[in-house]
Design a protein around this motif. Structure first.
Motif, PDB file in Angstrom:
ATOM      1  N   GLU A 239       0.827  -1.209   0.000  1.00 14.03           N
ATOM      2  CA  GLU A 239       0.000   0.000   0.000  1.00 14.03           C
ATOM      3  C   GLU A 239       0.861   1.258   0.000  1.00 14.03           C
ATOM      4  O   GLU A 239       0.560   2.227  -0.718  1.00 14.03           O
ATOM      5  CB  GLU A 239      -0.924  -0.016   1.221  1.00 14.03           C
ATOM      6  CG  GLU A 239      -1.982  -1.102   1.136  1.00 14.03           C
ATOM      7  CD  GLU A 239      -2.712  -1.310   2.447  1.00 14.03           C
ATOM      8  OE1 GLU A 239      -2.515  -0.512   3.395  1.00 14.03           O
ATOM      9  OE2 GLU A 239      -3.474  -2.287   2.530  1.00 14.03           O
ATOM     10  N   ARG A 240       1.922   1.259   0.794  1.00 14.74           N
ATOM     11  CA  ARG A 240       2.813   2.420   0.857  1.00 14.74           C
ATOM     12  C   ARG A 240       3.473   2.666  -0.499  1.00 14.74           C
ATOM     13  O   ARG A 240       3.549   3.806  -0.972  1.00 14.74           O
ATOM     14  CB  ARG A 240       3.874   2.192   1.932  1.00 14.74           C
ATOM     15  CG  ARG A 240       4.873   3.302   2.023  1.00 14.74           C
ATOM     16  CD  ARG A 240       5.892   3.045   3.113  1.00 14.74           C
ATOM     17  NE  ARG A 240       7.001   3.963   2.973  1.00 14.74           N
ATOM     18  CZ  ARG A 240       8.212   3.715   3.376  1.00 14.74           C
ATOM     19  NH1 ARG A 240       8.495   2.573   3.975  1.00 14.74           N
ATOM     20  NH2 ARG A 240       9.171   4.595   3.198  1.00 14.74           N
TER      21      ARG A 240
ATOM     22  N   ARG B 244       0.901   3.961  -3.030  1.00 15.59           N
ATOM     23  CA  ARG B 244       0.549   5.343  -2.699  1.00 15.59           C
ATOM     24  C   ARG B 244       1.669   6.295  -3.122  1.00 15.59           C
ATOM     25  O   ARG B 244       1.407   7.359  -3.690  1.00 15.59           O
ATOM     26  CB  ARG B 244       0.268   5.445  -1.205  1.00 15.59           C
ATOM     27  CG  ARG B 244      -0.291   6.772  -0.767  1.00 15.59           C
ATOM     28  CD  ARG B 244      -0.699   6.810   0.698  1.00 15.59           C
ATOM     29  NE  ARG B 244       0.351   6.319   1.596  1.00 15.59           N
ATOM     30  CZ  ARG B 244       0.288   5.176   2.281  1.00 15.59           C
ATOM     31  NH1 ARG B 244      -0.761   4.390   2.169  1.00 15.59           N
ATOM     32  NH2 ARG B 244       1.270   4.818   3.081  1.00 15.59           N
ATOM     33  N   GLU B 245       2.911   5.887  -2.883  1.00 18.26           N
ATOM     34  CA  GLU B 245       4.037   6.755  -3.235  1.00 18.26           C
ATOM     35  C   GLU B 245       4.145   6.944  -4.747  1.00 18.26           C
ATOM     36  O   GLU B 245       4.368   8.062  -5.216  1.00 18.26           O
ATOM     37  CB  GLU B 245       5.346   6.179  -2.679  1.00 18.26           C
ATOM     38  CG  GLU B 245       6.498   7.138  -2.809  1.00 18.26           C
ATOM     39  CD  GLU B 245       7.727   6.708  -2.047  1.00 18.26           C
ATOM     40  OE1 GLU B 245       8.835   7.092  -2.465  1.00 18.26           O
ATOM     41  OE2 GLU B 245       7.583   5.990  -1.033  1.00 18.26           O
TER      42      GLU B 245
ATOM     43  N   ARG C 243       1.725   6.718  -6.957  1.00 18.71           N
ATOM     44  CA  ARG C 243       0.566   7.441  -7.472  1.00 18.71           C
ATOM     45  C   ARG C 243       0.546   8.903  -7.026  1.00 18.71           C
ATOM     46  O   ARG C 243       0.107   9.762  -7.782  1.00 18.71           O
ATOM     47  CB  ARG C 243      -0.710   6.735  -7.057  1.00 18.71           C
ATOM     48  CG  ARG C 243      -0.771   5.340  -7.698  1.00 18.71           C
ATOM     49  CD  ARG C 243      -2.055   4.664  -7.484  1.00 18.71           C
ATOM     50  NE  ARG C 243      -3.048   5.278  -8.380  1.00 18.71           N
ATOM     51  CZ  ARG C 243      -4.342   5.055  -8.310  1.00 18.71           C
ATOM     52  NH1 ARG C 243      -4.812   4.243  -7.410  1.00 18.71           N
ATOM     53  NH2 ARG C 243      -5.164   5.634  -9.143  1.00 18.71           N
ATOM     54  N   THR C 244       1.004   9.189  -5.825  1.00 17.67           N
ATOM     55  CA  THR C 244       0.921  10.577  -5.340  1.00 17.67           C
ATOM     56  C   THR C 244       2.114  11.420  -5.769  1.00 17.67           C
ATOM     57  O   THR C 244       1.954  12.610  -6.052  1.00 17.67           O
ATOM     58  CB  THR C 244       0.792  10.627  -3.803  1.00 17.67           C
ATOM     59  OG1 THR C 244       1.903   9.971  -3.209  1.00 17.67           O
ATOM     60  CG2 THR C 244      -0.510  10.002  -3.349  1.00 17.67           C
ATOM     61  N   THR C 245       3.300  10.836  -5.803  1.00 19.85           N
ATOM     62  CA  THR C 245       4.489  11.639  -6.135  1.00 19.85           C
ATOM     63  C   THR C 245       4.756  11.707  -7.623  1.00 19.85           C
ATOM     64  O   THR C 245       5.417  12.633  -8.076  1.00 19.85           O
ATOM     65  CB  THR C 245       5.745  11.061  -5.447  1.00 19.85           C
ATOM     66  OG1 THR C 245       6.013   9.759  -5.967  1.00 19.85           O
ATOM     67  CG2 THR C 245       5.579  11.027  -3.944  1.00 19.85           C
ATOM     68  N   GLY C 246       4.290  10.726  -8.372  1.00 17.08           N
ATOM     69  CA  GLY C 246       4.570  10.714  -9.799  1.00 17.08           C
ATOM     70  C   GLY C 246       5.964  10.249 -10.139  1.00 17.08           C
ATOM     71  O   GLY C 246       6.397  10.329 -11.291  1.00 17.08           O
ATOM     72  N   ARG C 247       6.691   9.777  -9.130  1.00 15.32           N
ATOM     73  CA  ARG C 247       8.045   9.261  -9.378  1.00 15.32           C
ATOM     74  C   ARG C 247       7.956   7.973 -10.189  1.00 15.32           C
ATOM     75  O   ARG C 247       6.980   7.232 -10.085  1.00 15.32           O
ATOM     76  CB  ARG C 247       8.754   8.980  -8.057  1.00 15.32           C
ATOM     77  CG  ARG C 247       9.072  10.245  -7.278  1.00 15.32           C
ATOM     78  CD  ARG C 247       9.740   9.955  -5.962  1.00 15.32           C
ATOM     79  NE  ARG C 247      10.967   9.196  -6.151  1.00 15.32           N
ATOM     80  CZ  ARG C 247      11.451   8.341  -5.261  1.00 15.32           C
ATOM     81  NH1 ARG C 247      10.826   8.122  -4.125  1.00 15.32           N
ATOM     82  NH2 ARG C 247      12.575   7.693  -5.497  1.00 15.32           N
TER      83      ARG C 247
ATOM     84  N   GLU D  86      -4.852   0.601 -10.090  1.00 13.75           N
ATOM     85  CA  GLU D  86      -5.544   1.435 -11.083  1.00 13.75           C
ATOM     86  C   GLU D  86      -6.793   0.729 -11.602  1.00 13.75           C
ATOM     87  O   GLU D  86      -7.833   1.358 -11.798  1.00 13.75           O
ATOM     88  CB  GLU D  86      -4.603   1.793 -12.226  1.00 13.75           C
ATOM     89  CG  GLU D  86      -3.509   2.763 -11.827  1.00 13.75           C
ATOM     90  CD  GLU D  86      -2.431   2.927 -12.890  1.00 13.75           C
ATOM     91  OE1 GLU D  86      -2.408   2.131 -13.861  1.00 13.75           O
ATOM     92  OE2 GLU D  86      -1.605   3.843 -12.742  1.00 13.75           O
TER      93      GLU D  86
ATOM     94  N   GLU E 107      -9.645   2.990 -13.257  1.00 19.50           N
ATOM     95  CA  GLU E 107      -8.856   3.834 -14.144  1.00 19.50           C
ATOM     96  C   GLU E 107      -8.296   3.076 -15.337  1.00 19.50           C
ATOM     97  O   GLU E 107      -7.760   3.680 -16.253  1.00 19.50           O
ATOM     98  CB  GLU E 107      -7.709   4.467 -13.356  1.00 19.50           C
ATOM     99  CG  GLU E 107      -8.177   5.348 -12.216  1.00 19.50           C
ATOM    100  CD  GLU E 107      -7.060   5.757 -11.284  1.00 19.50           C
ATOM    101  OE1 GLU E 107      -5.889   5.435 -11.573  1.00 19.50           O
ATOM    102  OE2 GLU E 107      -7.359   6.383 -10.260  1.00 19.50           O
TER     103      GLU E 107
END
Length: 103
Positions: A13-14, A17-18, A20-24, A48, A53
């Motif tokens: 999950e972490r 989340r990272e 998807r949220t940071t775009g890295r 997704e 999505e």
């Protein structure tokens, strides 16, 4: 019984989340967290799909339903084969000439 998961759910999950949220890029996040990049890529794709999505993958709920339906289908096929064999057996019993027991 499914194989045990290599990575804990919290880490999955972490990592998702990272990404998807940071775009890295997936490869960078995977390297930072010590996860194989293709494993993380698959998790992100599945997340997704679960969020609606992506249209190219089934959601987790759909995959679970498909698994259950395939299991049920296999069970019904086995039951059908048993019923076919039983009907053949009883049809043969009906077609046999009956002999009277001698007294």
């Amino acid at each position: 019984m499914p194989a045990p998961r290599k990575y804990p759910d919290e880490l999955r999950e972490r990592a998702i989340r990272e990404v998807r949220t940071t775009g890295r890029p997936v490869a960078h996040v995977a390297k930072d967290l010590g996860i194989h990049k293709e494993a993380l890529r698959g998790w992100v794709r599945q997340a997704e799909a679960d969020a609606g999505e992506r249209d190219d993958r089934l959601s987790t709920a759909e995959l679970d339903e498909l698994k259950q339906l395939r299991k049920e289908n296999a069970e019904l096929r086995r039951a059908n084969e048993i019923l076919k064999a039983a009907s053949v057996f009883f049809a043969q019993e009906i077609d046999r000439p009956r002999t009277r027991p001698s007294r």
